[in-house]
Design a protein around this motif. Structure first.
Motif, PDB file in Angstrom:
ATOM      1  N   THR A  31       0.852  -1.180   0.000  1.00  0.00           N
ATOM      2  CA  THR A  31       0.000   0.000   0.000  1.00  0.00           C
ATOM      3  C   THR A  31       0.888   1.230   0.000  1.00  0.00           C
ATOM      4  OG1 THR A  31      -0.151   0.105   2.414  1.00  0.00           O
ATOM      5  CG2 THR A  31      -1.865  -1.141   1.252  1.00  0.00           C
ATOM      6  N   ALA A  32       0.422   2.257  -0.682  1.00  0.00           N
ATOM      7  CA  ALA A  32       1.163   3.515  -0.731  1.00  0.00           C
ATOM      8  C   ALA A  32       0.171   4.664  -0.677  1.00  0.00           C
ATOM      9  CB  ALA A  32       2.003   3.607  -2.002  1.00  0.00           C
TER      10      ALA A  32
ATOM     11  N   PHE B  82      -1.701  -1.058  -3.930  1.00  0.00           N
ATOM     12  CA  PHE B  82      -2.965  -0.398  -3.637  1.00  0.00           C
ATOM     13  C   PHE B  82      -2.654   1.024  -3.195  1.00  0.00           C
ATOM     14  CE2 PHE B  82      -3.609  -4.839  -3.409  1.00  0.00           C
ATOM     15  CZ  PHE B  82      -4.862  -5.032  -3.978  1.00  0.00           C
ATOM     16  N   VAL B  83      -3.268   1.970  -3.877  1.00  0.00           N
ATOM     17  CA  VAL B  83      -2.990   3.377  -3.608  1.00  0.00           C
ATOM     18  C   VAL B  83      -4.294   4.117  -3.356  1.00  0.00           C
ATOM     19  CG1 VAL B  83      -0.855   3.322  -4.961  1.00  0.00           C
ATOM     20  CG2 VAL B  83      -2.990   4.007  -6.069  1.00  0.00           C
TER      21      VAL B  83
ATOM     22  N   VAL C 277      -6.705   1.392  -7.306  1.00  0.00           N
ATOM     23  CA  VAL C 277      -7.055   2.639  -6.627  1.00  0.00           C
ATOM     24  C   VAL C 277      -8.385   2.448  -5.930  1.00  0.00           C
ATOM     25  CG1 VAL C 277      -7.465   5.107  -6.919  1.00  0.00           C
ATOM     26  CG2 VAL C 277      -5.918   3.918  -8.471  1.00  0.00           C
ATOM     27  N   GLY C 278      -8.454   2.883  -4.693  1.00  0.00           N
ATOM     28  CA  GLY C 278      -9.717   2.826  -3.973  1.00  0.00           C
ATOM     29  C   GLY C 278     -10.769   3.685  -4.653  1.00  0.00           C
ATOM     30  N   ALA C 279     -12.033   3.247  -4.595  1.00  0.00           N
ATOM     31  CA  ALA C 279     -13.124   3.998  -5.208  1.00  0.00           C
ATOM     32  C   ALA C 279     -13.324   5.345  -4.524  1.00  0.00           C
ATOM     33  CB  ALA C 279     -14.413   3.188  -5.158  1.00  0.00           C
TER      34      ALA C 279
ATOM     35  N   GLY D  20     -11.301   3.892   1.271  1.00  0.00           N
ATOM     36  CA  GLY D  20     -11.247   3.417  -0.117  1.00  0.00           C
ATOM     37  C   GLY D  20     -10.117   2.437  -0.338  1.00  0.00           C
ATOM     38  N   LEU D  21      -8.972   2.705   0.291  1.00  0.00           N
ATOM     39  CA  LEU D  21      -7.815   1.823   0.168  1.00  0.00           C
ATOM     40  C   LEU D  21      -8.128   0.440   0.746  1.00  0.00           C
ATOM     41  CD1 LEU D  21      -4.836   1.973  -0.789  1.00  0.00           C
ATOM     42  CD2 LEU D  21      -4.249   2.587   1.552  1.00  0.00           C
TER      43      LEU D  21
END
Length: 91
Positions: free
Chosen positions: A23-24, A48-49, A68-70, A76-77
């Motif tokens: 994750t970033a 996952f960003v 990318v989270g919605a 979202g992440l």
């Protein structure tokens, strides 16, 4: 002081097959981790960003699996991680 920015670091011991994703939450994290000695091992993992701008940087650095989270931010992440791993068994 309640906030300080520091370069991202990675414990090389974590790379002994125990990571399923990265994750970033900033482009600096992506750049630092990929530029580290662990960068080659991290390239094959799903990333996952929290924002499309971070995803653009990650893809520009050659990452193929960037999600990318919605919704922006941690919620979202986490939702993106959950959705991915429901369909993919971790290694």
């Amino acid at each position: 002081v309640c906030y300080a920015r520091r370069p991202a670091t990675l414990d090389a011991g974590l790379l002994a097959g125990s990571l399923d994703a990265v994750t970033a939450t900033s482009r600096e994290i992506v750049e630092t981790l990929l530029g580290s000695g662990a960068g080659a091992a991290l390239r094959d993992l799903p990333w996952f960003v929290g924002h499309t701008r971070i995803a653009e940087v990650a893809r520009g650095l050659g990452l193929g699996s960037v999600h990318v989270g919605a919704n922006p931010g941690d919620t979202g992440l986490l939702a993106a991680l959950e959705a991915y791993f429901i369909g993919h068994a971790p290694s």
